[in-house]
Design a protein around this motif. Structure first.
Motif, short mmCIF file in Angstrom:
data_model
loop_
_atom_site.label_atom_id
_atom_site.label_comp_id
_atom_site.label_asym_id
_atom_site.label_seq_id
_atom_site.Cartn_x
_atom_site.Cartn_y
_atom_site.Cartn_z
N GLN A 192 13.21 51.01 13.43
CA GLN A 192 14.15 50.29 12.60
C GLN A 192 15.30 49.69 13.40
O GLN A 192 15.77 50.31 14.36
CB GLN A 192 14.73 51.21 11.52
N PRO A 193 15.80 48.52 13.02
CA PRO A 193 16.88 47.86 13.77
C PRO A 193 18.18 48.65 13.82
O PRO A 193 18.83 48.71 14.87
CB PRO A 193 17.08 46.53 13.01
N PHE A 194 18.59 49.26 12.70
CA PHE A 194 19.89 49.94 12.68
C PHE A 194 19.98 51.08 13.70
O PHE A 194 20.94 51.15 14.47
CB PHE A 194 20.21 50.45 11.28
N PRO A 195 18.99 51.98 13.77
CA PRO A 195 19.06 53.01 14.80
C PRO A 195 19.02 52.44 16.22
O PRO A 195 19.67 52.98 17.12
CB PRO A 195 17.81 53.87 14.53
N VAL A 196 18.29 51.35 16.43
CA VAL A 196 18.24 50.74 17.76
C VAL A 196 19.63 50.31 18.20
O VAL A 196 20.08 50.60 19.32
CB VAL A 196 17.26 49.53 17.76
N MET A 197 20.35 49.61 17.32
CA MET A 197 21.70 49.16 17.67
C MET A 197 22.67 50.32 17.80
O MET A 197 23.51 50.36 18.72
CB MET A 197 22.20 48.17 16.60
N ASN A 198 22.58 51.27 16.89
CA ASN A 198 23.47 52.43 16.90
C ASN A 198 23.32 53.23 18.19
O ASN A 198 24.29 53.57 18.87
CB ASN A 198 23.15 53.30 15.67
N LEU A 199 22.07 53.51 18.57
CA LEU A 199 21.81 54.32 19.76
C LEU A 199 22.18 53.56 21.03
O LEU A 199 22.67 54.17 21.99
CB LEU A 199 20.34 54.73 19.79
N ALA A 200 21.95 52.25 21.05
CA ALA A 200 22.32 51.46 22.23
C ALA A 200 23.83 51.50 22.44
O ALA A 200 24.31 51.64 23.58
CB ALA A 200 21.84 50.02 22.07
N ARG A 201 24.58 51.41 21.37
CA ARG A 201 26.05 51.45 21.47
C ARG A 201 26.51 52.79 22.00
O ARG A 201 27.37 52.86 22.90
CB ARG A 201 26.66 51.15 20.11
N ARG A 202 25.96 53.87 21.47
CA ARG A 202 26.36 55.21 21.92
C ARG A 202 25.92 55.47 23.35
O ARG A 202 26.68 56.03 24.16
CB ARG A 202 25.76 56.25 20.98
N ALA A 203 24.68 55.07 23.70
CA ALA A 203 24.19 55.30 25.06
C ALA A 203 24.99 54.51 26.08
O ALA A 203 25.26 55.00 27.19
CB ALA A 203 22.70 54.94 25.15
N ALA A 204 25.38 53.28 25.74
CA ALA A 204 26.19 52.47 26.66
C ALA A 204 27.52 53.15 26.95
O ALA A 204 27.98 53.19 28.10
CB ALA A 204 26.41 51.08 26.07
N ASP A 205 28.14 53.70 25.92
CA ASP A 205 29.43 54.37 26.10
C ASP A 205 29.26 55.63 26.95
O ASP A 205 30.09 55.93 27.81
CB ASP A 205 30.01 54.71 24.73
N GLU A 206 28.17 56.38 26.70
CA GLU A 206 27.95 57.61 27.45
C GLU A 206 27.54 57.34 28.90
O GLU A 206 27.90 58.07 29.81
CB GLU A 206 26.84 58.44 26.77
#
Length: 352
Positions: A65-79
């Motif tokens: 699903q698109p929403f988890p893809v964007m959500n996880l990318a944002r969190r992973a980029a910050d981490e």
């Protein structure tokens, strides 16, 4: 890298203790099955571990699903490097113009929808730029995810020296998957997690409650009863987009002060879906009431969700043998899906 490791030690995610074992098994076996309970950190951490292990290759994590893809990318980029998407970490959710800003490139890690990965395979049958493919939440067993598994198996046989595969889930029987990849003797990596206490209560609808009055006579009273007892955001699972739109109309006149209502379903634009993440990160004095379909249960780690009201219903396509076509029916969700609500409610605090 040193700052990243120090931050992981402070956060104490359950999966961090298995980082070295994950890297060792992946390098040795080339195909690794990870069974990690919800909120263990697998969806953001495993791509980072793989990128650190194979510094010269691209790591791609596939979800449905698109929403988890964007959500996880944002969190992973910050981490990963403390920046926004577009540097080391990116995402791709579409190959068409359906979504504005559907692709933000990342040098080391990309989160993709299954549709985007299949499109990449059509353009490049060797997936030459991908070194490690992570297929997340494999328990969903959607058609496109099964196709991605088939692609992974083909490339493991074709690229014997420079292609690695990770399949991950929170709860599956590993045997059929390991047999499919012709490695029945491989041992899965199992990661346990302890969630915060969650009060689980089964509240049936009133005996005389007709379907068309379900929200007024059951969902709204349940919400009113729980709203005063907790301070966090509230997530309400409904069966369809139509039910969500109806709930928004009904709740609009009864919404407490300091609350904002939002919806989350597959037809929303990226900008509309991002409102939830922005509010969760920025608005400290507003409580969110989010009405959504089950697409969010895959990877919806909003920091302050404390109450989850799950109607236990979903709209699904079923094949009608007599009429010989698909029909859309409202059916009960699986026990596994129902249990996922506990992990959302107990992600940060004691929940309900």
């Amino acid at each position: 890298m040193q700052n990243r490791m120090s931050e992981r030690q402070r956060n104490q995610l359950p999966i961090f203790a298995s980082r070295d074992k994950f890297i060792e098994q992946l390098q040795r076996d080339k195909i690794l099955l990870v069974i990690a309970e919800a909120n263990s950190g697998k969806s953001t951490q495993l791509p980072q571990y793989a990128a650190e292990c194979f510094a010269d290759g691209l790591v791609v994590c596939v979800l449905s699903q698109p929403f988890p893809v964007m959500n996880l990318a944002r969190r992973a980029a910050d981490e990963y490097d403390g920046t926004l998407e577009g540097n080391s970490v990116g995402y791709q959710i579409s190959h068409s113009n359906q979504f504005k800003n559907g692709c933000i490139s990342g040098k080391n890690i990309m989160f993709m929808t299954d549709t985007a990965l299949i499109y990449e395979f059509k353009k490049d049958p060797n997936l030459s730029r991908i070194h490690t493919l992570i297929i997340d939440d494999i328990h969903e067993r959607l058609l496109n995810i099964d196709i991605v598994m088939g692609i992974a198996k083909l490339l493991l046989a074709k690229r014997t020296n420079d292609f690695f595969v990770v399949i991950s889930s929170s709860n599956i029987d590993p045997v059929p998957f390991l047999k499919f990849f012709d490695c029945p003797l491989n041992r899965p990596l199992v990661i346990k997690n302890q969630i915060n206490p969650v009060n689980v209560k089964d509240i049936p609808p009133p005996n005389d409650c007709p379907d068309h009055k379900f929200i007024e006579l059951h969902v709204i009273p349940t919400f009113n009863n729980l709203y005063q007892k907790y301070t966090g955001h509230i997530l309400i699972f409904l069966s369809s987009q139509r039910e969500i739109e109806r709930a928004l109309q009904l709740f609009n006149s009864k919404l407490p002060k300091g609350c904002v209502m939002l919806s989350l379903h597959g037809s929303l634009s990226i900008e509309e879906q991002n409102k939830i993440l922005e509010l969760d990160n920025q608005q400290q004095n507003q409580r969110m009431i989010v009405f959504c379909t089950n697409i969010t249960e895959i990877s919806c780690a909003i920091n302050k969700f404390q109450v989850v009201i799950d109607t236990g219903l979903i709209r699904q396509l079923h094949w009608d043998n007599q009429q010989h076509f698909n029909i859309l029916e409202t059916v009960h969700i699986s026990r596994f899906s129902a249990n996922q609500s506990r992990y959302i409610a107990g992600y940060k605090n004691q929940g309900h």
